[in-house]
Scaffold this motif. Structure first.
Motif, PDB file in Angstrom:
ATOM      1  N   ALA A 172       0.836  -1.209   0.000  1.00 35.39           N
ATOM      2  CA  ALA A 172       0.000   0.000   0.000  1.00 35.39           C
ATOM      3  C   ALA A 172       0.875   1.265   0.000  1.00 35.39           C
ATOM      4  CB  ALA A 172      -0.931  -0.011   1.200  1.00 35.39           C
ATOM      5  N   GLY A 173       1.970   1.221   0.755  1.00 30.99           N
ATOM      6  CA  GLY A 173       2.852   2.388   0.833  1.00 30.99           C
ATOM      7  C   GLY A 173       3.462   2.732  -0.514  1.00 30.99           C
ATOM      8  N   LYS A 174       3.674   1.737  -1.347  1.00 34.05           N
ATOM      9  CA  LYS A 174       4.280   2.016  -2.662  1.00 34.05           C
ATOM     10  C   LYS A 174       3.328   2.863  -3.517  1.00 34.05           C
ATOM     11  CE  LYS A 174       6.800  -0.156  -6.511  1.00 34.05           C
ATOM     12  NZ  LYS A 174       8.047   0.623  -6.484  1.00 34.05           N
ATOM     13  N   ALA A 175       2.029   2.598  -3.387  1.00 29.43           N
ATOM     14  CA  ALA A 175       1.055   3.394  -4.140  1.00 29.43           C
ATOM     15  C   ALA A 175       1.082   4.849  -3.670  1.00 29.43           C
ATOM     16  CB  ALA A 175      -0.340   2.792  -3.970  1.00 29.43           C
ATOM     17  N   ILE A 176       1.264   5.043  -2.360  1.00 30.42           N
ATOM     18  CA  ILE A 176       1.361   6.423  -1.838  1.00 30.42           C
ATOM     19  C   ILE A 176       2.619   7.110  -2.398  1.00 30.42           C
ATOM     20  CG2 ILE A 176       1.641   7.783   0.291  1.00 30.42           C
ATOM     21  CD1 ILE A 176       0.011   5.570   1.736  1.00 30.42           C
ATOM     22  N   CYS A 177       3.704   6.334  -2.453  1.00 29.89           N
ATOM     23  CA  CYS A 177       4.953   6.888  -3.000  1.00 29.89           C
ATOM     24  C   CYS A 177       4.782   7.247  -4.478  1.00 29.89           C
ATOM     25  CB  CYS A 177       6.105   5.902  -2.849  1.00 29.89           C
ATOM     26  SG  CYS A 177       6.564   5.608  -1.135  1.00 29.89           S
ATOM     27  N   GLN A 222       4.440  11.387  -8.644  1.00 28.08           N
ATOM     28  CA  GLN A 222       3.755  12.081  -9.739  1.00 28.08           C
ATOM     29  C   GLN A 222       3.535  13.555  -9.385  1.00 28.08           C
ATOM     30  OE1 GLN A 222       0.547   9.152 -10.002  1.00 28.08           O
ATOM     31  NE2 GLN A 222       1.278   8.449 -12.006  1.00 28.08           N
ATOM     32  N   LYS A 223       3.148  13.804  -8.148  1.00 27.38           N
ATOM     33  CA  LYS A 223       2.924  15.199  -7.736  1.00 27.38           C
ATOM     34  C   LYS A 223       4.236  15.983  -7.727  1.00 27.38           C
ATOM     35  CE  LYS A 223      -1.277  14.768  -4.989  1.00 27.38           C
ATOM     36  NZ  LYS A 223      -1.721  14.238  -3.688  1.00 27.38           N
ATOM     37  N   GLU A 224       5.252  15.385  -7.130  1.00 33.80           N
ATOM     38  CA  GLU A 224       6.551  16.074  -7.001  1.00 33.80           C
ATOM     39  C   GLU A 224       7.125  16.437  -8.369  1.00 33.80           C
ATOM     40  OE1 GLU A 224       8.476  16.776  -4.100  1.00 33.80           O
ATOM     41  OE2 GLU A 224       9.894  17.736  -5.487  1.00 33.80           O
ATOM     42  N   PHE A 225       6.944  15.542  -9.329  1.00 34.65           N
ATOM     43  CA  PHE A 225       7.526  15.772 -10.650  1.00 34.65           C
ATOM     44  C   PHE A 225       6.555  16.483 -11.604  1.00 34.65           C
ATOM     45  CE2 PHE A 225      11.769  13.858 -11.238  1.00 34.65           C
ATOM     46  CZ  PHE A 225      11.992  13.457  -9.927  1.00 34.65           C
ATOM     47  N   GLY A 272       8.638   5.073  -5.836  1.00 35.25           N
ATOM     48  CA  GLY A 272       7.362   5.351  -6.482  1.00 35.25           C
ATOM     49  C   GLY A 272       7.233   4.826  -7.903  1.00 35.25           C
ATOM     50  N   SER A 273       8.340   4.441  -8.540  1.00 29.00           N
ATOM     51  CA  SER A 273       8.259   3.982  -9.935  1.00 29.00           C
ATOM     52  C   SER A 273       7.833   2.519 -10.004  1.00 29.00           C
ATOM     53  CB  SER A 273       9.615   4.128 -10.627  1.00 29.00           C
ATOM     54  OG  SER A 273      10.056   5.462 -10.580  1.00 29.00           O
ATOM     55  N   LYS A 300      17.156  12.537  -1.684  1.00 29.02           N
ATOM     56  CA  LYS A 300      15.755  12.367  -1.337  1.00 29.02           C
ATOM     57  C   LYS A 300      14.934  12.003  -2.584  1.00 29.02           C
ATOM     58  CE  LYS A 300      12.209  14.253   1.467  1.00 29.02           C
ATOM     59  NZ  LYS A 300      11.284  15.319   1.587  1.00 29.02           N
ATOM     60  N   LEU A 301      15.150  12.735  -3.661  1.00 29.42           N
ATOM     61  CA  LEU A 301      14.378  12.440  -4.877  1.00 29.42           C
ATOM     62  C   LEU A 301      14.778  11.101  -5.477  1.00 29.42           C
ATOM     63  CD1 LEU A 301      14.126  15.951  -6.576  1.00 29.42           C
ATOM     64  CD2 LEU A 301      12.391  14.724  -5.254  1.00 29.42           C
ATOM     65  N   SER A 302      16.033  10.712  -5.298  1.00 27.77           N
ATOM     66  CA  SER A 302      16.415   9.399  -5.840  1.00 27.77           C
ATOM     67  C   SER A 302      15.683   8.290  -5.065  1.00 27.77           C
ATOM     68  CB  SER A 302      17.934   9.202  -5.826  1.00 27.77           C
ATOM     69  OG  SER A 302      18.422   8.997  -4.531  1.00 27.77           O
ATOM     70  N   HIS A 303      15.482   8.491  -3.768  1.00 25.95           N
ATOM     71  CA  HIS A 303      14.708   7.505  -2.995  1.00 25.95           C
ATOM     72  C   HIS A 303      13.256   7.504  -3.458  1.00 25.95           C
ATOM     73  CE1 HIS A 303      17.349   6.132   0.460  1.00 25.95           C
ATOM     74  NE2 HIS A 303      18.113   6.975  -0.180  1.00 25.95           N
ATOM     75  N   LEU A 304      12.723   8.699  -3.726  1.00 25.25           N
ATOM     76  CA  LEU A 304      11.317   8.787  -4.145  1.00 25.25           C
ATOM     77  C   LEU A 304      11.117   8.099  -5.502  1.00 25.25           C
ATOM     78  CD1 LEU A 304       8.518   9.897  -3.443  1.00 25.25           C
ATOM     79  CD2 LEU A 304       9.129  12.018  -4.656  1.00 25.25           C
ATOM     80  N   ILE A 305      12.073   8.281  -6.405  1.00 25.88           N
ATOM     81  CA  ILE A 305      11.959   7.615  -7.718  1.00 25.88           C
ATOM     82  C   ILE A 305      12.028   6.097  -7.547  1.00 25.88           C
ATOM     83  CG2 ILE A 305      13.138   7.219  -9.927  1.00 25.88           C
ATOM     84  CD1 ILE A 305      13.688  10.150 -10.130  1.00 25.88           C
ATOM     85  N   GLU A 306      12.979   5.646  -6.739  1.00 30.75           N
ATOM     86  CA  GLU A 306      13.093   4.189  -6.541  1.00 30.75           C
ATOM     87  C   GLU A 306      11.812   3.617  -5.932  1.00 30.75           C
ATOM     88  OE1 GLU A 306      15.200   2.431  -7.803  1.00 30.75           O
ATOM     89  OE2 GLU A 306      17.145   3.416  -7.889  1.00 30.75           O
TER      90      GLU A 306
END
Ligand code: ADP
Ligand code: GLC
Length: 491
Positions: A278-283, A288-291, A377-378, A369-375
């Protein structure tokens, strides 16, 4: 065992790529096995002296035609308090931005001098501490003088008689090549220009000398250990590596799972694990919002993180007209989220593409931080490297359930298993020849599975997330290499 590491980059103090991650994680994990590990690196301008402890007195280091006076500082390696990092402080050599260079001067003119100071300084620090290692472990071209000094200068001194050297190639593409006239900067006898293997095509080659003199040579994956001994992957040094093949080993890097673990990661908006995604969907939504991508849980996101240099296959992805990305974004139902810095043409082209394509968004820059978010959330991670000694991002991706799409080369071949569409086995999607067409087709293949084989994707995610990429196994292999180096070097 007493182990001294010498490296130009060590996380968290200085980093331009995976070398920095690998050195500190290896040192730290060796210390957890009970080894006594110290690291020597330069004190670059950005490393705040106030957070370090000075050693008493100055340290004289023979280099060039004379001697430099330096100051030495130390600090524990964060996360691994038993490892001490020693910083050589020399304002003129290291008191500037950039490890090897800057945007306007990518390779500092005085790098032979700067990195000779590092190598000589490492041995002088041992003398100052009266601490003499069993192993000196040098990393990449910038520490290439270390095995040379051990073999041709220090081993004749009683305190280093029982020390052996290991030299690790993190990237054969960077060799430290400088004009012959700089040889006097190195502070060693001219006989060693040929005698230690520096000479190549009338110039100095630091990497070649290190490879010639080291007791053992390692690189960061078994497949890359094989590739560097071939003409295609050897960057001109394949002959030497074949001659020395009895001492060449490939040991795959681990992942620092304290930093890269989706169930504990503090840099992402929600944590998750293979049982509860479920957390991956939040990520994904946060990504999507951040980018600034359209928020839609059903469209697959392909992430990319890394240096935008030719090694990473950027031409085949981004080159205007030739690259595959425009066609992928225009004809497939997907989104791209990218972070990276590197060659200017590529950064410019990515900005151009953003203006034309609503489903491609990028940040040109560097952000943990963004590299963690990409890993996190993608859905997929694209890494079409021309060559890849080990590669870390494909492993991070797997641990975050983000299936890698990679070229079958080097460490990528050793850490990703290709999708089998009959059985659903695999942890990613692979192709062989680096062409825009192959990238397009393989991304299309991954998307086909995403839309039509949802159960396979889920199984692959679970498999990818449960892989053991810890440093433990790699450390044991390094210890074997150290023992072999001692056996070979100190006979
Ligand atoms: P290389 O060492 O060839 O650059 P690796 O995959 O071994 O490739 O390691 C790259 C490391 O640098 C990874 O930890 C990756 O996350 C990080 N990295 C590279 N570029 C960026 C960036 N723009 N922002 C954040 N992290 C980055
Ligand atoms: C290099 C390589 C990369 C490897 C890293 C750490 O920078 O390009 O593939 O993962 O070193 O060993």
């Amino acid at each position: 065992m007493k182990i001294l590491m010498v490296s130009a980059e060590v996380v968290p103090f200085a980093k331009t790529g995976g070398l920095a991650d690998a050195v500190s994680a290896l040192a730290g994990n060796l210390s957890l096995l009970g080894h006594d590990v110290k690291i020597v690196m330069p004190r670059y301008y950005k490393i705040d002296r106030r957070k370090l402890t000075p050693l008493e007195g100055p340290l004289g280091v023979p280099v060039g035609m004379g001697q430099e006076w330096t100051k030495v500082y130390k600090a524990p390696l964060p996360g691994f308090p038993k490892v001490e990092v020693y910083f050589i402080d020399h304002e003129q050599c290291y008191g500037r931005d950039g490890v090897y260079g800057t945007r306007s001067e990518p390779d500092f003119y005085d790098n032979p001098y700067r990195f000779s100071l590092l190598a000589h300084g490492a041995f002088q620090i041992c003398n100052k501490l009266q601490w003499f290692p069993d192993i000196v472990h040098a990393h990449d071209w910038s520490a290439g003088l270390v095995p040379v000094l051990l073999k041709h200068v220090c081993r004749s001194q009683p305190q280093f008689r029982h020390t052996a050297s290991v030299y690790t190639i993190h990237n054969l593409g960077y060799q430290g090549v400088y004009g012959k006239e700089k040889f006097s900067d190195l502070g060693i006898d001219w006989n060693l220009y040929y005698g230690a293997g520096f000479e190549r095509n009338g110039a100095i080659n630091f990497l070649q000398a290190g490879l010639t003199c080291a007791d053992m040579i390692t690189t960061v994956s078994p497949t890359y250990a094989h590739e560097i001994q071939t003409m295609e992957g050897g960057f001109g040094l394949d002959g030497l590596l074949r001659v020395r093949s009895d001492v060449v080993r490939g040991i795959v890097n681990g992942v620092d799972v304290a930093t890269w673990n989706p169930s504990t990661d503090t840099l992402i908006p929600a944590t998750f694990n293979s049982k509860n995604m479920a957390g991956k969907a939040i990520c994904k939504e946060a990504l999507q919002k951040e980018f600034g991508l359209p928020v839609n849980p059903n469209v697959p996101i392909i992430g990319m993180v890394g240096r935008l240099v030719s090694q990473k296959g950027i031409a085949e992805v981004f080159a205007p007209t030739y690259g595959s990305i425009y066609r992928m974004c225009a004809s497939m139902d997907l989104q791209f989220a990218i972070i990276g810095t590197g060659e200017k043409w590529c950064e410019d082209e990515i900005r151009n593409l953003e203006a034309k394509l609503p489903n491609l968004r990028a940040k040109i820059g560097y952000s943990e931080k963004l590299s963690h978010l990409i890993e996190a959330g993608s859905d997929f991670f694209l890494m079409p490297s021309q060559y890849e000694p080990c590669g870390l991002n494909q492993m991070y991706s797997e641990l975050y359930g983000t299936l890698p799409i990679v070229r079958r080369t080097g460490g990528l071949a050793d850490t990703v298993q290709n999708y089998n569409e009959l059985t659903g086995e695999g942890t990613g999607f692979m192709f062989d020849s680096l062409t825009p067409g192959a990238i397009y087709d393989t991304v299309g293949w991954a998307l086909y599975a995403y839309y039509n084989k949802k159960n396979h994707i889920r199984e692959m995610q679970t498999r990818a997330m449960s892989q053991d990429f810890t440093w433990e196994a790699s450390c044991k292999q390094y210890v074997d290499v150290y023992n072999e180096a001692i056996f070979r070097g100190c006979r």
